[in-house]
Design an enzyme around this catalytic site. Sequence first.
Site, PDB file in Angstrom:
ATOM      1  N   GLY A 191       1.058  -0.994  -0.118  1.00 41.83           N
ATOM      2  CA  GLY A 191       0.635   0.091   0.089  1.00 41.83           C
ATOM      3  C   GLY A 191       0.876   1.371   0.241  1.00 41.83           C
TER       4      GLY A 191
ATOM      5  N   GLY B  28       2.908   0.438   4.082  1.00 40.87           N
ATOM      6  CA  GLY B  28       3.047  -0.641   4.124  1.00 40.87           C
ATOM      7  C   GLY B  28       2.393  -1.354   3.763  1.00 40.87           C
TER       8      GLY B  28
ATOM      9  N   ASP C 157      -4.591   9.369  -2.152  1.00 39.90           N
ATOM     10  CA  ASP C 157      -4.234   8.688  -2.879  1.00 39.90           C
ATOM     11  C   ASP C 157      -5.068   8.170  -3.143  1.00 39.90           C
ATOM     12  OD1 ASP C 157      -1.923   7.670  -4.118  1.00 39.90           O
ATOM     13  OD2 ASP C 157      -1.597   6.239  -2.642  1.00 39.90           O
TER      14      ASP C 157
END
Length: 732
Positions: free
Chosen positions: A14, A17, A129
Amino acid sequence: MAERYKIYDKLGAGGVGAVYRAYDNELKRWVAIKRLMSASDEKGDQNLATELRREADALASLRNPNIVTIFDVASDAEGLFMVMELLEGEDLADVVARGPLHYDDFKELASQTLEGLLAAHERHILHRDIKPENIKVERLPGGRMQSKIIDFGLARAGMKARKQTEDQEGSVMGSIFYMAPEQLTRAPVDVRTDLYALGCVFYEALSGKKAFDGESLNDVIDKHINHDIVPLNLVAPHVPPWLGAWVLRLMALNPEDRPATAQQAIEEFRAWEKMSAAPPMMPWMPPSHGQQGGAYTQPMYPTGSLTTSTVPVQSGYYQPPAAEVYAQPVLEVIPDAEPIVEIAAYTTPLARQSPTVQPARTGVQPARTGQIKRTASTRVHALSHRDEVPSGGPNIKLFAVIGGLVVLILVAAWFIFGGKGDPSSGGAASDSLLGSTGQPEVTFKLPEDRIVPPVDSDLCLHLIAGVGCLDPEGQIAGPSKEVIEWHDLATRGDDNFLRAYDKSADYAPRRIFWPPTKGGFGAKANRSVLDFHPREGRPIAMALTDLADAKGLFPFGEIVPPKGDPGLTLAVVFQADESRLPMRVFTLFGEDDISVSLRIDKDRRMIAEFRNGPSLGTITSRDVNPTLPCTAVFTWDKATGATEFRVKDAPGKVFQVKGKTRPPTKPLTRLQLGKVVDANHSDAPSSEQFSGYLAEVIVYASQLKLDQVQLVESQILRDHYMQGPPPAAPKK
């Protein structure tokens, strides 16, 4: 973690992480675990660890059906991690890769993702994002599409405007195709930044194309910052104008021009959807794509819908008009009777035009599948949609009678003064096969599934292999039939056409479907091409002869100045036969040894030639393969002589080089495909014979701008005709 959760496999990485699939031994359910920070990193940066933990706790407090649920936030010997629901379904990116969404699915996507963002924003959490890969979609048993936003790895708690997170190398994190200009310039971000990214996602979901794309990272960044975007109605003509305008509003360059909140965006969507009509142009669209004259300073909104808006509403906001009646004349030829003009009235509501904005193209023209529009060389034009005609009554009948009399007089004049035509003058409308046989001619138009090319008023020649092809009997050429005439679709060209040499089927190409290519890199199914492979030793060739009074309409002409920069843009879609190299694909030429042509040598290199008498500029390609389906684009500037040659082949290899050659002083008016044999019917030199497939030719009387060239070569041509290799079979 090991006591409660058993890790099985890694699902992906992601924004911060890695994510793993795991099993919760206590609650007996599958979960997803995201490792946020390693133990060593946590010890090395306590401030970051504290902030990540605070954000993770904030995310865990979110309970919304359109956001992935966080079950737990904890630490172990390896560091900080989150436990989330394990979602079924697939990423939105995978869904859109198969094609644009249906409106019902898009409506679900838009409302659900905006609801999810609204819930996060109300908890003072930004996502920052948003991209198709971070939206999971699943088809519910009842048929509805369920959407959930995932991966808040770049989220920052707190609604105060803050600068974009940077990684250890100082480069901006996130997906570059969906990042707002303020993220790219490291300016403060807020909730409107998420709305911009979601607008980019919606654009792609509706069209299947990225809103901001380019051949390099810098190209994409520049397009975001300069707001270099093709209006959605050009990329996806099926999208309603109001919906395209709403999506572009979310993607406005300035945050002030976007909806202030996700709630406002939802309300605008609902208000526009309920309206019977919507304006064809909105003030937040880029001026280069339709806005002329003055600029708007405030956004427009639907009437009476935004009670919670904090953005001032323009005083002269849009009012939907009542349905208006327009008329379109259709010339119908009845055997053994006088021609009659029928007025086909329809009551489709059309938006009024703003006095400061030119009406945008709808992005598509209705196809004409052989309907009769004129007799002999007499053309009857349809009314523009801006020409209002009273509905019904005596005016319609009077117009029909007058129109019929005018057409009758013109037809009679044609038979008296010019019916026979000059058989030696190829390309003139009166010398068409249909015209010379006394049958009514057919005017051809762009198919409904094709995007209207940009700056179409400068188009002087547009040839599509599946349209405008006539066989030796003067009928629409079906598959495997010889094409004696290939008719032009460009309005500026006024129904020009190419003709096979000697009007003979022996030298005419055949219309076929593009054959598959070895390796899978080839054309999409059912794409028509003209087959120029020699038959019985005879070369296949077609030519557009001198257009006489239409010279000024062509590249480097003087009669009608083009809207773009004067010059030439020529695009062609083709595939060469490797067994017959070398060859010449085409030549566009005029008087005094002025020409542009494309040759292919025996080593499969394409050579673009720009000739003006003794001045010759050549550009030789590298890497691309002309024996696979290709697009080639030539540009030539009239003022500076600057030239450019751009090629893309089916596997995606690209070649583009600029040059300079003395520009022509006379128009280029003759297009020759292959080599026309001489009067004795002897073969042309093999190096001049084109052998292969030709799908489309576009010629402009101007040099298009870079973004317009990219639209033509990629979305209009390459994306329509070509596909990559089929997916590899799974390994056993």
